[in-house]
Motif scaffolding. Sequence first.
Motif, PDB file in Angstrom:
ATOM      1  N   THR A 196       0.814  -1.216   0.000  1.00 20.42           N
ATOM      2  CA  THR A 196       0.000   0.000   0.000  1.00 20.42           C
ATOM      3  C   THR A 196       0.849   1.268   0.000  1.00 20.42           C
ATOM      4  O   THR A 196       0.319   2.351  -0.250  1.00 20.42           O
ATOM      5  CB  THR A 196      -0.958   0.002   1.201  1.00 20.42           C
ATOM      6  OG1 THR A 196      -0.246  -0.326   2.394  1.00 20.42           O
ATOM      7  CG2 THR A 196      -2.072  -1.004   0.982  1.00 20.42           C
ATOM      8  N   THR A 197       2.144   1.150   0.272  1.00 14.98           N
ATOM      9  CA  THR A 197       3.045   2.287   0.061  1.00 14.98           C
ATOM     10  C   THR A 197       3.323   2.449  -1.429  1.00 14.98           C
ATOM     11  O   THR A 197       3.313   3.556  -1.968  1.00 14.98           O
ATOM     12  CB  THR A 197       4.361   2.087   0.824  1.00 14.98           C
ATOM     13  OG1 THR A 197       4.100   2.057   2.231  1.00 14.98           O
ATOM     14  CG2 THR A 197       5.341   3.228   0.541  1.00 14.98           C
ATOM     15  N   ALA A 198       3.576   1.328  -2.104  1.00 10.59           N
ATOM     16  CA  ALA A 198       3.882   1.375  -3.536  1.00 10.59           C
ATOM     17  C   ALA A 198       2.681   1.823  -4.356  1.00 10.59           C
ATOM     18  O   ALA A 198       2.813   2.610  -5.304  1.00 10.59           O
ATOM     19  CB  ALA A 198       4.353   0.000  -4.008  1.00 10.59           C
ATOM     20  N   ASN A 199       1.496   1.337  -4.003  1.00 11.63           N
ATOM     21  CA  ASN A 199       0.285   1.656  -4.761  1.00 11.63           C
ATOM     22  C   ASN A 199      -0.914   1.428  -3.845  1.00 11.63           C
ATOM     23  O   ASN A 199      -1.369   0.296  -3.706  1.00 11.63           O
ATOM     24  CB  ASN A 199       0.188   0.778  -6.019  1.00 11.63           C
ATOM     25  CG  ASN A 199      -0.905   1.224  -6.964  1.00 11.63           C
ATOM     26  OD1 ASN A 199      -1.998   1.597  -6.530  1.00 11.63           O
ATOM     27  ND2 ASN A 199      -0.623   1.194  -8.255  1.00 11.63           N
ATOM     28  N   PRO A 200      -1.407   2.472  -3.187  1.00 14.03           N
ATOM     29  CA  PRO A 200      -2.465   2.281  -2.190  1.00 14.03           C
ATOM     30  C   PRO A 200      -3.703   1.554  -2.719  1.00 14.03           C
ATOM     31  O   PRO A 200      -4.222   0.660  -2.045  1.00 14.03           O
ATOM     32  CB  PRO A 200      -2.804   3.706  -1.745  1.00 14.03           C
ATOM     33  CG  PRO A 200      -1.542   4.473  -1.972  1.00 14.03           C
ATOM     34  CD  PRO A 200      -0.946   3.879  -3.216  1.00 14.03           C
ATOM     35  N   TYR A 201      -4.161   1.899  -3.897  1.00 13.09           N
ATOM     36  CA  TYR A 201      -5.372   1.274  -4.438  1.00 13.09           C
ATOM     37  C   TYR A 201      -5.136  -0.193  -4.781  1.00 13.09           C
ATOM     38  O   TYR A 201      -5.848  -1.085  -4.300  1.00 13.09           O
ATOM     39  CB  TYR A 201      -5.849   2.041  -5.671  1.00 13.09           C
ATOM     40  CG  TYR A 201      -7.008   1.384  -6.390  1.00 13.09           C
ATOM     41  CD1 TYR A 201      -8.304   1.468  -5.882  1.00 13.09           C
ATOM     42  CD2 TYR A 201      -6.802   0.662  -7.562  1.00 13.09           C
ATOM     43  CE1 TYR A 201      -9.371   0.847  -6.539  1.00 13.09           C
ATOM     44  CE2 TYR A 201      -7.857   0.043  -8.226  1.00 13.09           C
ATOM     45  CZ  TYR A 201      -9.138   0.140  -7.698  1.00 13.09           C
ATOM     46  OH  TYR A 201     -10.179  -0.478  -8.349  1.00 13.09           O
ATOM     47  N   GLU A 202      -4.130  -0.461  -5.609  1.00 10.18           N
ATOM     48  CA  GLU A 202      -3.857  -1.843  -5.996  1.00 10.18           C
ATOM     49  C   GLU A 202      -3.377  -2.658  -4.799  1.00 10.18           C
ATOM     50  O   GLU A 202      -3.679  -3.856  -4.678  1.00 10.18           O
ATOM     51  CB  GLU A 202      -2.821  -1.885  -7.125  1.00 10.18           C
ATOM     52  CG  GLU A 202      -3.319  -1.331  -8.443  1.00 10.18           C
ATOM     53  CD  GLU A 202      -4.416  -2.184  -9.066  1.00 10.18           C
ATOM     54  OE1 GLU A 202      -4.574  -3.352  -8.655  1.00 10.18           O
ATOM     55  OE2 GLU A 202      -5.125  -1.695  -9.961  1.00 10.18           O
ATOM     56  N   GLY A 203      -2.630  -2.019  -3.905  1.00  9.68           N
ATOM     57  CA  GLY A 203      -2.167  -2.718  -2.717  1.00  9.68           C
ATOM     58  C   GLY A 203      -3.309  -3.167  -1.834  1.00  9.68           C
ATOM     59  O   GLY A 203      -3.296  -4.272  -1.280  1.00  9.68           O
ATOM     60  N   ALA A 204      -4.327  -2.323  -1.685  1.00 18.28           N
ATOM     61  CA  ALA A 204      -5.491  -2.701  -0.883  1.00 18.28           C
ATOM     62  C   ALA A 204      -6.285  -3.811  -1.563  1.00 18.28           C
ATOM     63  O   ALA A 204      -6.799  -4.722  -0.895  1.00 18.28           O
ATOM     64  CB  ALA A 204      -6.386  -1.491  -0.641  1.00 18.28           C
ATOM     65  N   ARG A 205      -6.399  -3.754  -2.883  1.00 12.82           N
ATOM     66  CA  ARG A 205      -7.043  -4.851  -3.602  1.00 12.82           C
ATOM     67  C   ARG A 205      -6.292  -6.156  -3.343  1.00 12.82           C
ATOM     68  O   ARG A 205      -6.896  -7.216  -3.128  1.00 12.82           O
ATOM     69  CB  ARG A 205      -7.089  -4.565  -5.104  1.00 12.82           C
ATOM     70  CG  ARG A 205      -7.992  -3.415  -5.514  1.00 12.82           C
ATOM     71  CD  ARG A 205      -7.947  -3.187  -7.026  1.00 12.82           C
ATOM     72  NE  ARG A 205      -8.649  -4.249  -7.741  1.00 12.82           N
ATOM     73  CZ  ARG A 205      -8.128  -4.974  -8.717  1.00 12.82           C
ATOM     74  NH1 ARG A 205      -6.889  -4.763  -9.124  1.00 12.82           N
ATOM     75  NH2 ARG A 205      -8.837  -5.921  -9.308  1.00 12.82           N
ATOM     76  N   ALA A 206      -4.973  -6.074  -3.345  1.00 12.68           N
ATOM     77  CA  ALA A 206      -4.158  -7.263  -3.104  1.00 12.68           C
ATOM     78  C   ALA A 206      -4.348  -7.784  -1.684  1.00 12.68           C
ATOM     79  O   ALA A 206      -4.357  -9.002  -1.459  1.00 12.68           O
ATOM     80  CB  ALA A 206      -2.687  -6.948  -3.364  1.00 12.68           C
TER      81      ALA A 206
END
Length: 723
Positions: free
Chosen positions: A454-464
Amino acid sequence: MSLVPSDRDLVVAELGRDPTPTEEALFENLWSEHCAYRSSRPLLSAFESDGDQVVVGPGDDAAVVALPDASGEGYSEEWYVTLGIESHNHPSYVDPFDGAATGVGGIVRDTLSMGAYPIALADSLYFGPFEREHSQYLMDGVVEGIGHYGNCIGVPTVTGSVAFHEDYVGNPLVNVACVGLLHDDRLVTAVAEEPGNALVLVGNATGRDGLGGASFASEDLAEDAETEDRPAVQVGDPYAEKRLVECNEALVDDDLLRSARDLGAAGLGGASSELVAKGGLGADIALERVHQREPEMHPLEILLAESQERMVYEVRPEDVDRVRELADRFHLGCSVIGEVTDGDYTCTFTDGGETETVVDVPAEFLADGAPMNDLDHVDPDPQSRDLPDVDLSDAFEAVVGAPSTASKSWVYRQYDHEVGTRTAVGPGGDAALVAVREADTGLAFSSGADPNWTTANPYEGARAVALENATNLAVTGARPLAAVDCLNGGNPENPDVYGGFRAIVDGLAEMCAALSVPVVGGNVSLYNDSVSGPIPPTPTLAMVGTKTGYDAPSSAFVGEGTLLVVGDDVLAGGEAGLGGSELLAQFGGSDRFPTLPETPASVVDALAAVANDESTLAVHDASHGGLAVTLAEMVTDDAGATVTLDADAPAVECLFHEQVGRAVVETTDPDAVRGAFDGVASVTEVGRADGSGTLSVTVDGETLDDDAAAIRDLRSVVERELE
């Protein structure tokens, strides 16, 4: 304590007068970010919370979800589970032991207030870099607090996660989830029912600990927080909580409770006003009747103290004596503090024969009248490609031995995860599995998040994060049932921080909807900020799933089957990406975030089917640390594997990318696995398991060899430092 001028103006306009000092303090706490969700509530409508299985959704102390019925086609009308999650972040920084312990106590009482019996706990913990002495001090105290409280009350801690990240240096996170078991005829809610019913306070005496805890949790941590804010931290008594658990059971057995509320944030003032407001009613409370452990307490202290192990119950007048009898049986204090009314929320205080009205406000305005914040935000920018040049052997040693991906056995060895005799699969694997024998159901339980993602990509990280938890359930053979979230962020008044927070809400909501997993409740913790800066946006998700029976395939090699990797785009000739990976955390650089499956629900369903197939010997989710960590975790003294990874991508990407929705499967029937994933996800054969106790991985012409003992030593960094 004081209200900000704009809030005070609203209160004055509503009351037609200046608030009393006690009223002002009460509004200040109940209208805090911690209680009122002023910056997050406008965003939470993104979550889908409905479903045939949902009995009680968001808004109560805990959610209630029906288990599948015997046919597997619908949901039981008899057996339910409760789900709840909360944060105790600021208190755990100031006082790690008591802060974490009382977080456990609070989420257990949330379970009790629904009439349920707590059967399992999960803890998701986030600290600064492990090599820092202060991070180890915090971790040691937090784990000891969770273990002490959970072990004493007899509720097993069965799963969770631990992560380390530079941005938690000044503000660790302690998120605790609880599952309870409930028969339909025992359901209680926090909605007051009828004027004239008594309000009864049961549990420990009220003291001065935890004063202003709600407002404390709604501010950035100051540099001197460990000393100046210590009075805002509650002190727990797990033995009193154990008696309260059993007393609550007896009260429910005798059908004595009309409604119930745990005393948590904002103490008696918060619990009692919210209880009656939910029923569109009021209350008349005599504060001097509250049983107290300290002399000459001020009415404001009685209202706002967050002393632990206390519940407020709505009880019919004719049942009050029986409630007193049961409280006395369990050696708990009991006070009839007032009654439900059809008027306002009123508190009086009698001192020296003089009675003073210290609070007289509309209950719904107090509990729900806080205005929402309209905050600026800046959308986060995804990272670009800048890969490090790293030796494969060095990378394997660094990633497999990194504190975030290394063994956490030091943590869960301190928890009694078998008390209650329900734990079929305990901590150390992808998800726990708890036996609900009453409904002939296995309940899988997973909890966590990854701050690197979620540091690298908050939206995609949360999906992950959402897909990762669902995958954890699937490898036990369970299919997701429902989830609760704990959304942690920094100071929302910072547009960059608020932009990241909005992104994790949207990402988590989108993936849960794609998985058809209702998010039935949760918690928001903002202002996790300190002099060292904000935390990463951290969307902890606790998810449960169900299966028939209580068995699950091994998460370690058995040594007798073919090894397949399902769902890996790189091995199938495509691209993934190293964004958010532990590899980049160790060596620097940036990259695009891995792509996630187009049909995640189908992947999860196929993986659960494979896990339940009799030809499947072992299944292990592949995510944190990539295939390197997954394969290392599967090696034992009695079983190892020979693996070849063949792809056009760089070797480090093959071994260390963290695309979610993958698993390593050891099977005696590879064609059955291919059939299950036909049209859903790729299946790549990578080698065989054997009885060698050695892992041999060949990638891009280079071979890495380690035996179980060497890998175990590599992964024991946490134990070596803390024991």
